[in-house]
Design a protein around this motif. Sequence first.
Motif, PDB file in Angstrom:
ATOM      1  N   UNK A 139      13.574 -47.482 -44.685  1.00 22.09           N
ATOM      2  CA  UNK A 139      14.028 -48.293 -43.562  1.00 22.09           C
ATOM      3  C   UNK A 139      15.115 -47.515 -42.816  1.00 22.09           C
ATOM      4  N   UNK A 140      14.918 -47.354 -41.511  1.00 26.25           N
ATOM      5  CA  UNK A 140      15.848 -46.575 -40.695  1.00 26.25           C
ATOM      6  C   UNK A 140      16.712 -47.503 -39.852  1.00 26.25           C
ATOM      7  N   UNK A 141      18.009 -47.214 -39.816  1.00 27.73           N
ATOM      8  CA  UNK A 141      18.954 -47.945 -38.980  1.00 27.73           C
ATOM      9  C   UNK A 141      19.902 -46.961 -38.306  1.00 27.73           C
ATOM     10  N   UNK A 142      20.102 -47.164 -36.989  1.00 24.13           N
ATOM     11  CA  UNK A 142      21.072 -46.339 -36.288  1.00 24.13           C
ATOM     12  C   UNK A 142      20.576 -45.852 -34.938  1.00 24.13           C
ATOM     13  N   UNK A 143      21.499 -45.302 -34.137  1.00 28.50           N
ATOM     14  CA  UNK A 143      21.155 -44.834 -32.796  1.00 28.50           C
ATOM     15  C   UNK A 143      20.782 -43.358 -32.764  1.00 28.50           C
ATOM     16  N   UNK A 144      20.014 -42.992 -31.756  1.00 26.10           N
ATOM     17  CA  UNK A 144      19.703 -41.606 -31.442  1.00 26.10           C
ATOM     18  C   UNK A 144      19.812 -41.430 -29.929  1.00 26.10           C
ATOM     19  N   UNK A 145      20.022 -40.209 -29.482  1.00 18.48           N
ATOM     20  CA  UNK A 145      20.215 -39.959 -28.055  1.00 18.48           C
ATOM     21  C   UNK A 145      19.408 -38.740 -27.609  1.00 18.48           C
ATOM     22  N   UNK A 146      19.130 -38.680 -26.315  1.00 13.01           N
ATOM     23  CA  UNK A 146      18.436 -37.536 -25.687  1.00 13.01           C
ATOM     24  C   UNK A 146      17.135 -37.187 -26.407  1.00 13.01           C
ATOM     25  N   UNK A 147      16.360 -38.213 -26.684  1.00 14.37           N
ATOM     26  CA  UNK A 147      15.072 -38.005 -27.338  1.00 14.37           C
ATOM     27  C   UNK A 147      13.988 -37.918 -26.255  1.00 14.37           C
ATOM     28  N   UNK A 148      13.621 -36.693 -25.936  1.00 11.43           N
ATOM     29  CA  UNK A 148      12.687 -36.445 -24.841  1.00 11.43           C
ATOM     30  C   UNK A 148      11.276 -36.887 -25.203  1.00 11.43           C
ATOM     31  N   UNK A 149      10.645 -37.595 -24.280  1.00 11.69           N
ATOM     32  CA  UNK A 149       9.264 -38.065 -24.388  1.00 11.69           C
ATOM     33  C   UNK A 149       9.118 -39.161 -25.431  1.00 11.69           C
ATOM     34  N   UNK A 150      10.224 -39.806 -25.798  1.00  9.67           N
ATOM     35  CA  UNK A 150      10.177 -40.814 -26.850  1.00  9.67           C
ATOM     36  C   UNK A 150       9.327 -42.013 -26.469  1.00  9.67           C
ATOM     37  N   UNK A 151       9.242 -42.330 -25.175  1.00 16.71           N
ATOM     38  CA  UNK A 151       8.438 -43.468 -24.769  1.00 16.71           C
ATOM     39  C   UNK A 151       6.954 -43.222 -24.988  1.00 16.71           C
ATOM     40  N   UNK A 152       6.459 -42.138 -24.441  1.00 18.63           N
ATOM     41  CA  UNK A 152       5.025 -41.823 -24.526  1.00 18.63           C
ATOM     42  C   UNK A 152       4.608 -41.341 -25.916  1.00 18.63           C
ATOM     43  N   UNK A 153       5.524 -40.789 -26.670  1.00 12.82           N
ATOM     44  CA  UNK A 153       5.189 -40.193 -27.965  1.00 12.82           C
ATOM     45  C   UNK A 153       4.530 -41.193 -28.911  1.00 12.82           C
ATOM     46  N   UNK A 154       3.597 -40.676 -29.712  1.00 11.55           N
ATOM     47  CA  UNK A 154       2.949 -41.484 -30.748  1.00 11.55           C
ATOM     48  C   UNK A 154       3.701 -41.410 -32.068  1.00 11.55           C
ATOM     49  N   UNK A 155       4.455 -40.322 -32.254  1.00 15.93           N
ATOM     50  CA  UNK A 155       5.294 -40.189 -33.446  1.00 15.93           C
ATOM     51  C   UNK A 155       6.625 -39.567 -33.045  1.00 15.93           C
ATOM     52  N   UNK A 156       7.658 -39.905 -33.794  1.00 15.32           N
ATOM     53  CA  UNK A 156       8.967 -39.283 -33.642  1.00 15.32           C
ATOM     54  C   UNK A 156       9.302 -38.558 -34.933  1.00 15.32           C
TER      55      UNK A 156
END
Length: 337
Positions: A139-156
């Motif tokens: 289980x992941x909790x927390x913020x991340x920033x400047x994640x390019x293409x995060x909207x369209x991406x199928x995986x991070x």
Amino acid sequence: REAVREFAENEVAPHAERIHRGDELVPEDFITKMAELNFFGLSVPEEYGGSEMGNLAMILTTEELSRASLAGAGSLITRPEILTKALEGGGTEDQKREWLPKIAAGEVMVGISVTEPDIGSDVAGVKCRAVQRDDGDWVINGPKAWCTFAGRANVLAVLCRTDPDLSKGAKGLSLFIVPKDAFEGHSFEMKQDGGGRLVGKADATPGYRGMHSFTLNFENFSVPADNLVGGEGGLGRGFYLQMAGFAAGRLQTGGRACGLAPFGPAATMVSKDGPVAPSRRISGARGGAEVGRSGAGDSAAGAGSAVSPGPAGGVEPDRCRTTSSFSSLPPGPVAST
């Protein structure tokens, strides 16, 4: 190089200005055609569906795509490349067989989630937490920033702290492949059946549009146990796997810079008698902007012949956005990066 240049000038360049002016998302047609040309599988071994052409082909491809449009195509193969290198360096055989063919085929678009709102170049200081449940999932909790293409991406590919002891530094970090739904637009919210939630909002940028860089927040977001890169042996190795991926990303950054170099201030130098005459016109690129090529591509290509990961640490390659160098240019296609 010539094959990629033909594709870039015919398929990408005619749309570059529209993507920039409208802050649009990379067209799906770009992804489909680049996948058909195996641009996403340049470093993927043949046994996993790639062409395994290596760093030189990767850099030349990046340079020529960037020459047509940095945001529309020039950076599109970078994030798949970073995850590919991480999997090759430390993924289990099952993970390689699960993810590398999908990456090579363009079925899976990738976002790299490392930077945090208060963590930039000090990657070892990442605080976003991943905690293992009794059933083995995380289980992941927390913020991340400047994640390019995060909207369209199928995986991070998400770098998380799995050891709560901050004194462990880099040794307390692990890398996860986090599946998500693909979203268009400048914001998204994904909810899981178990109550997990991932929210993303794109940050406005003066350049480098098309892929959109997101601020993210994970709230009790569940990730399968099988998606810890390296399995149990990958615990505490995330930093090193991520840096191996970034080494390839930095090579691509050099390729992108060389692809853009002809459009920089040197291409629009002004003498006491007026603008210096450009040496070449690129039809369809940057709205037909006149530029001169300086042979910078040879420098980028040379960098790919021998590469080592370099010193530990650093930021995601695309954090340098090449915007201030265009401040002296008049508004118009030349400034559209």
